[in-house]
Design a protein around this motif. Sequence first.
Motif, PDB file in Angstrom:
ATOM      1  N   PHE A  93      57.557  12.178  67.093  1.00 17.38           N
ATOM      2  CA  PHE A  93      56.798  11.105  67.729  1.00 17.38           C
ATOM      3  C   PHE A  93      55.358  11.678  68.025  1.00 17.38           C
ATOM      4  CE2 PHE A  93      60.982  10.192  69.465  1.00 17.38           C
ATOM      5  CZ  PHE A  93      60.980   8.649  69.325  1.00 17.38           C
ATOM      6  N   ASP A  94      54.584  10.633  68.057  1.00 16.60           N
ATOM      7  CA  ASP A  94      53.031  11.002  68.144  1.00 16.60           C
ATOM      8  C   ASP A  94      52.545  11.515  69.465  1.00 16.60           C
ATOM      9  OD1 ASP A  94      50.283  10.540  66.812  1.00 16.60           O
ATOM     10  OD2 ASP A  94      49.931   9.416  68.550  1.00 16.60           O
ATOM     11  N   ILE A  95      53.360  11.507  70.354  1.00 12.74           N
ATOM     12  CA  ILE A  95      53.094  12.201  71.751  1.00 12.74           C
ATOM     13  C   ILE A  95      53.190  13.652  71.442  1.00 12.74           C
ATOM     14  CG2 ILE A  95      55.666  12.439  72.399  1.00 12.74           C
ATOM     15  CD1 ILE A  95      54.668  11.863  75.105  1.00 12.74           C
ATOM     16  N   ASN A  96      53.546  14.349  70.577  1.00 19.10           N
ATOM     17  CA  ASN A  96      53.596  15.647  70.177  1.00 19.10           C
ATOM     18  C   ASN A  96      52.436  16.076  69.749  1.00 19.10           C
ATOM     19  OD1 ASN A  96      56.840  16.524  70.480  1.00 19.10           O
ATOM     20  ND2 ASN A  96      56.912  14.822  68.885  1.00 19.10           N
ATOM     21  N   ASP A  97      52.011  17.450  70.226  1.00 19.75           N
ATOM     22  CA  ASP A  97      50.537  17.987  69.709  1.00 19.75           C
ATOM     23  C   ASP A  97      50.818  18.648  68.300  1.00 19.75           C
ATOM     24  OD1 ASP A  97      51.784  20.443  70.101  1.00 19.75           O
ATOM     25  OD2 ASP A  97      50.831  20.623  72.153  1.00 19.75           O
ATOM     26  N   ASP A  98      49.773  19.250  67.856  1.00 18.83           N
ATOM     27  CA  ASP A  98      49.950  19.588  66.403  1.00 18.83           C
ATOM     28  C   ASP A  98      50.745  21.006  66.273  1.00 18.83           C
ATOM     29  OD1 ASP A  98      48.153  17.759  65.574  1.00 18.83           O
ATOM     30  OD2 ASP A  98      46.333  18.933  65.803  1.00 18.83           O
ATOM     31  N   THR A  99      51.014  21.657  67.469  1.00 16.36           N
ATOM     32  CA  THR A  99      52.015  22.705  67.043  1.00 16.36           C
ATOM     33  C   THR A  99      53.361  22.170  66.984  1.00 16.36           C
ATOM     34  OG1 THR A  99      52.468  22.791  69.639  1.00 16.36           O
ATOM     35  CG2 THR A  99      50.410  23.987  68.841  1.00 16.36           C
ATOM     36  N   ALA A 100      53.856  21.145  67.185  1.00 14.55           N
ATOM     37  CA  ALA A 100      55.125  20.518  67.095  1.00 14.55           C
ATOM     38  C   ALA A 100      55.738  20.598  65.462  1.00 14.55           C
ATOM     39  CB  ALA A 100      55.311  18.999  67.464  1.00 14.55           C
ATOM     40  N   ILE A 101      54.718  20.617  64.669  1.00 13.29           N
ATOM     41  CA  ILE A 101      55.075  20.655  63.023  1.00 13.29           C
ATOM     42  C   ILE A 101      55.558  21.882  62.767  1.00 13.29           C
ATOM     43  CG2 ILE A 101      54.385  20.317  60.612  1.00 13.29           C
ATOM     44  CD1 ILE A 101      52.638  17.973  61.578  1.00 13.29           C
ATOM     45  N   PRO A 102      54.673  22.793  63.049  1.00 13.67           N
ATOM     46  CA  PRO A 102      55.410  24.350  62.739  1.00 13.67           C
ATOM     47  C   PRO A 102      56.414  24.718  63.587  1.00 13.67           C
ATOM     48  CG  PRO A 102      53.032  24.464  63.866  1.00 13.67           C
ATOM     49  CD  PRO A 102      53.412  23.275  63.639  1.00 13.67           C
ATOM     50  N   LYS A 103      56.681  24.434  64.860  1.00 12.42           N
ATOM     51  CA  LYS A 103      57.653  24.629  65.641  1.00 12.42           C
ATOM     52  C   LYS A 103      59.145  23.797  65.175  1.00 12.42           C
ATOM     53  CE  LYS A 103      55.431  25.170  70.074  1.00 12.42           C
ATOM     54  NZ  LYS A 103      55.157  24.553  71.255  1.00 12.42           N
ATOM     55  N   THR A 104      58.912  22.679  64.709  1.00  9.92           N
ATOM     56  CA  THR A 104      59.977  22.229  64.189  1.00  9.92           C
ATOM     57  C   THR A 104      60.446  22.636  62.818  1.00  9.92           C
ATOM     58  OG1 THR A 104      59.398  20.052  65.475  1.00  9.92           O
ATOM     59  CG2 THR A 104      61.316  19.922  63.597  1.00  9.92           C
ATOM     60  N   LYS A 105      59.596  23.129  61.996  1.00 13.81           N
ATOM     61  CA  LYS A 105      59.543  23.632  60.690  1.00 13.81           C
ATOM     62  C   LYS A 105      60.471  24.786  60.796  1.00 13.81           C
ATOM     63  CE  LYS A 105      57.717  25.016  56.396  1.00 13.81           C
ATOM     64  NZ  LYS A 105      58.527  26.180  56.184  1.00 13.81           N
ATOM     65  N   GLN A 106      60.099  25.775  62.006  1.00 15.51           N
ATOM     66  CA  GLN A 106      60.857  26.969  62.014  1.00 15.51           C
ATOM     67  C   GLN A 106      62.248  26.809  62.621  1.00 15.51           C
ATOM     68  OE1 GLN A 106      59.597  29.030  65.562  1.00 15.51           O
ATOM     69  NE2 GLN A 106      59.806  31.250  64.672  1.00 15.51           N
ATOM     70  N   LEU A 107      62.472  25.684  63.258  1.00 15.28           N
ATOM     71  CA  LEU A 107      63.813  25.488  63.874  1.00 15.28           C
ATOM     72  C   LEU A 107      64.548  25.090  62.347  1.00 15.28           C
ATOM     73  CD1 LEU A 107      66.059  24.672  65.784  1.00 15.28           C
ATOM     74  CD2 LEU A 107      65.129  22.443  65.988  1.00 15.28           C
TER      75      LEU A 107
END
Length: 297
Positions: free
Chosen positions: A270-284
Amino acid sequence: MKKLATTIFSLFFFFIITTAQTGPRVLVVNAHPDDETSFPIILYKITHELKGTVDLALITDGQGGFNGSELGSVYYKLNLTDSTVGRAELPRIRKKEMMEAGDIMGFRNYYFFDQRDDYYNLNPVPYVSGQNWDVPFIEKKLDQILAAQPYDFIITMLPYAGQHGHHKTAAIMALRALKRYKGNHRPVILAGSTYLDEKPEDFTMLEGFPETIMKKNAPSFYLDVATHFGKGKQVSYKVIAQWVIAAYKSQGDMQENPLYKGDKETFRLFDINDDTAIPKTKQLFDQLTKSGFSSNQ
């Protein structure tokens, strides 16, 4: 001396418990018992393979699930297809079924909000507005849960137009709770789904609810659940989904027409996530891909 030994043992036990669970901490926010059958494999892998934790916040009491309960009525020796009997008995039955399914997936905590599961419809407005549900109570409960636990991820169902109004509302409530969140450990919120007849990437937002806007230029994340492994390549992670679905004996239509039909569990930001969400989710998802069984086994 005995007291000192007891204290040392207690500290050692606490150390073992806290260090054993080093994986992702996840909160699932759903409307009904069985909604987690939309994405059970990610939850199973997080708890069993990544040694993480999964908690479930359930908004409704599940009393509306009396359609398709003919065989469930035989199993439970109750006429669950009768709306009066179903509404009286299903909240108890479906919570029990959900906790049996949760045992398979490895859930840690269950938070029951017990809002009335009234009837199937696509409109979230009566629920979000507080007409049919106690919204201040839901908001207070979600705020308390998020304040008490440092979650890394929140997972909801994708609130697309054809989705149940209760499902849409659960996602909206989770998004609004994250917007209110003032803590230092801000979780990433994901929309999950596994449907053959759906293209999650086509969803941009639920009309009238800007909090549901998806993050532009963010990739979708996939968990392959159909690749076979083991001797003779006869088994896939879809077996886990069948175990979970089988727990819901009162919901006969799930066995015939399960929500879980796709070969990949799909998750979007969701757009409410900040830019760190992408690398965090990729790591998961990198960890999920590398964990457990693979096609090479």
